[in-house]
Design a protein around this motif. Structure first.
Motif, PDB file in Angstrom:
ATOM      1  N   LYS A  26      19.259  12.823  20.001  1.00  0.00           N
ATOM      2  CA  LYS A  26      19.133  12.186  21.312  1.00  0.00           C
ATOM      3  C   LYS A  26      18.526  10.786  21.223  1.00  0.00           C
ATOM      4  O   LYS A  26      18.534  10.045  22.209  1.00  0.00           O
ATOM      5  N   GLU A  27      17.985  10.447  20.075  1.00  0.00           N
ATOM      6  CA  GLU A  27      17.307   9.161  19.902  1.00  0.00           C
ATOM      7  C   GLU A  27      18.324   8.041  19.707  1.00  0.00           C
ATOM      8  O   GLU A  27      19.296   8.200  18.975  1.00  0.00           O
ATOM      9  N   THR A  28      18.073   6.925  20.349  1.00  0.00           N
ATOM     10  CA  THR A  28      18.968   5.772  20.196  1.00  0.00           C
ATOM     11  C   THR A  28      18.385   4.720  19.264  1.00  0.00           C
ATOM     12  O   THR A  28      19.125   3.998  18.613  1.00  0.00           O
ATOM     13  N   GLU A  29      17.071   4.629  19.202  1.00  0.00           N
ATOM     14  CA  GLU A  29      16.414   3.641  18.341  1.00  0.00           C
ATOM     15  C   GLU A  29      16.377   4.190  16.911  1.00  0.00           C
ATOM     16  O   GLU A  29      15.899   5.320  16.692  1.00  0.00           O
ATOM     17  N   PRO A  30      16.864   3.457  15.915  1.00  0.00           N
ATOM     18  CA  PRO A  30      16.993   3.979  14.543  1.00  0.00           C
ATOM     19  C   PRO A  30      15.693   4.498  13.918  1.00  0.00           C
ATOM     20  O   PRO A  30      15.699   5.539  13.264  1.00  0.00           O
ATOM     21  N   GLN A  31      14.584   3.800  14.129  1.00  0.00           N
ATOM     22  CA  GLN A  31      13.329   4.247  13.524  1.00  0.00           C
ATOM     23  C   GLN A  31      12.864   5.567  14.144  1.00  0.00           C
ATOM     24  O   GLN A  31      12.456   6.484  13.431  1.00  0.00           O
ATOM     25  N   ARG A  34      14.778   7.755  15.585  1.00  0.00           N
ATOM     26  CA  ARG A  34      15.769   8.749  15.154  1.00  0.00           C
ATOM     27  C   ARG A  34      15.413   9.274  13.768  1.00  0.00           C
ATOM     28  O   ARG A  34      15.440  10.479  13.525  1.00  0.00           O
ATOM     29  N   GLN A  35      15.059   8.380  12.864  1.00  0.00           N
ATOM     30  CA  GLN A  35      14.697   8.779  11.501  1.00  0.00           C
ATOM     31  C   GLN A  35      13.426   9.631  11.489  1.00  0.00           C
ATOM     32  O   GLN A  35      13.369  10.654  10.808  1.00  0.00           O
ATOM     33  N   LEU A  36      12.421   9.221  12.244  1.00  0.00           N
ATOM     34  CA  LEU A  36      11.170   9.989  12.293  1.00  0.00           C
ATOM     35  C   LEU A  36      11.396  11.390  12.859  1.00  0.00           C
ATOM     36  O   LEU A  36      10.870  12.379  12.325  1.00  0.00           O
ATOM     37  N   GLU A  37      12.160  11.478  13.928  1.00  0.00           N
ATOM     38  CA  GLU A  37      12.433  12.790  14.523  1.00  0.00           C
ATOM     39  C   GLU A  37      13.294  13.645  13.595  1.00  0.00           C
ATOM     40  O   GLU A  37      13.127  14.863  13.529  1.00  0.00           O
ATOM     41  N   MET A  38      14.203  13.024  12.858  1.00  0.00           N
ATOM     42  CA  MET A  38      15.037  13.762  11.914  1.00  0.00           C
ATOM     43  C   MET A  38      14.171  14.365  10.802  1.00  0.00           C
ATOM     44  O   MET A  38      14.359  15.527  10.420  1.00  0.00           O
ATOM     45  N   ILE A  39      13.211  13.602  10.319  1.00  0.00           N
ATOM     46  CA  ILE A  39      12.298  14.107   9.293  1.00  0.00           C
ATOM     47  C   ILE A  39      11.528  15.308   9.825  1.00  0.00           C
ATOM     48  O   ILE A  39      11.415  16.344   9.153  1.00  0.00           O
ATOM     49  N   GLN A  40      10.994  15.202  11.044  1.00  0.00           N
ATOM     50  CA  GLN A  40      10.234  16.301  11.636  1.00  0.00           C
ATOM     51  C   GLN A  40      11.123  17.520  11.882  1.00  0.00           C
ATOM     52  O   GLN A  40      10.704  18.662  11.661  1.00  0.00           O
ATOM     53  N   PHE A  41      12.344  17.277  12.331  1.00  0.00           N
ATOM     54  CA  PHE A  41      13.287  18.362  12.584  1.00  0.00           C
ATOM     55  C   PHE A  41      13.557  19.150  11.301  1.00  0.00           C
ATOM     56  O   PHE A  41      13.448  20.383  11.274  1.00  0.00           O
TER      57      PHE A  41
END
Length: 139
Positions: free
Chosen positions: A89-94, A96-103
């Motif tokens: 759901k994140e549009t901002e790349p940074q 998005r990357q942080l949330e992907m790591i947490q996910f």
């Protein structure tokens, strides 16, 4: 081997114990973050997840129905990954990357918790350095 398993259990739950304390002592600020992620009833969910993590972590580390404790951690981790770290759901790349790591961290820990559940349930009373045997019988 019993001592190695105990050390592993201790190291495994450090993250959950520290997070549980934060959820229970900083509930309002953590609930504000949960609200910003779109979670309804954020304060009760924050406190509930803190209790869930605390119960699961203590169960695993103390060896009191450690298989059930591992399952409680899975019950916490999978919804948290999906609801709190929806990187898609994140549009901002940074972000998005942080949330992907947490996910993926949460999913990996859920997988490890499932393995612990199976390990505790299969090993049963032979594991040693536990207060009780497993709740579930997979042997």
């Amino acid at each position: 081997m019993d001592v190695l398993v105990l050390i592993g259990r201790i190291l495994f739950v450090v993250l959950f114990l520290s997070s549980a304390v934060a959820h229970l002592t900083q509930s309002r600020s953590m609930a504000a973050y949960a609200t910003s992620r779109g979670l309804p009833a954020a304060l009760p969910a924050t406190v509930g997840s803190g209790v869930l993590m605390l119960a699961g972590a203590l169960s695993v580390v103390l060896g009191v129905w450690a298989d059930l404790g591992a399952l409680l951690l899975v019950v916490f981790l999978v919804p948290t990954a999906l609801l709190m770290h929806a990187f898609w759901k994140e549009t901002e790349p940074q972000n998005r990357q942080l949330e992907m790591i947490q996910f993926f961290k949460d999913l990996s820990l859920a997988g490890a918790s499932l393995m612990l559940l199976a390990f505790f349930a299969y090993a049963g009373d032979d594991l040693g350095l536990t207060i009780t045997g497993p709740l579930f019988d997979l042997g």
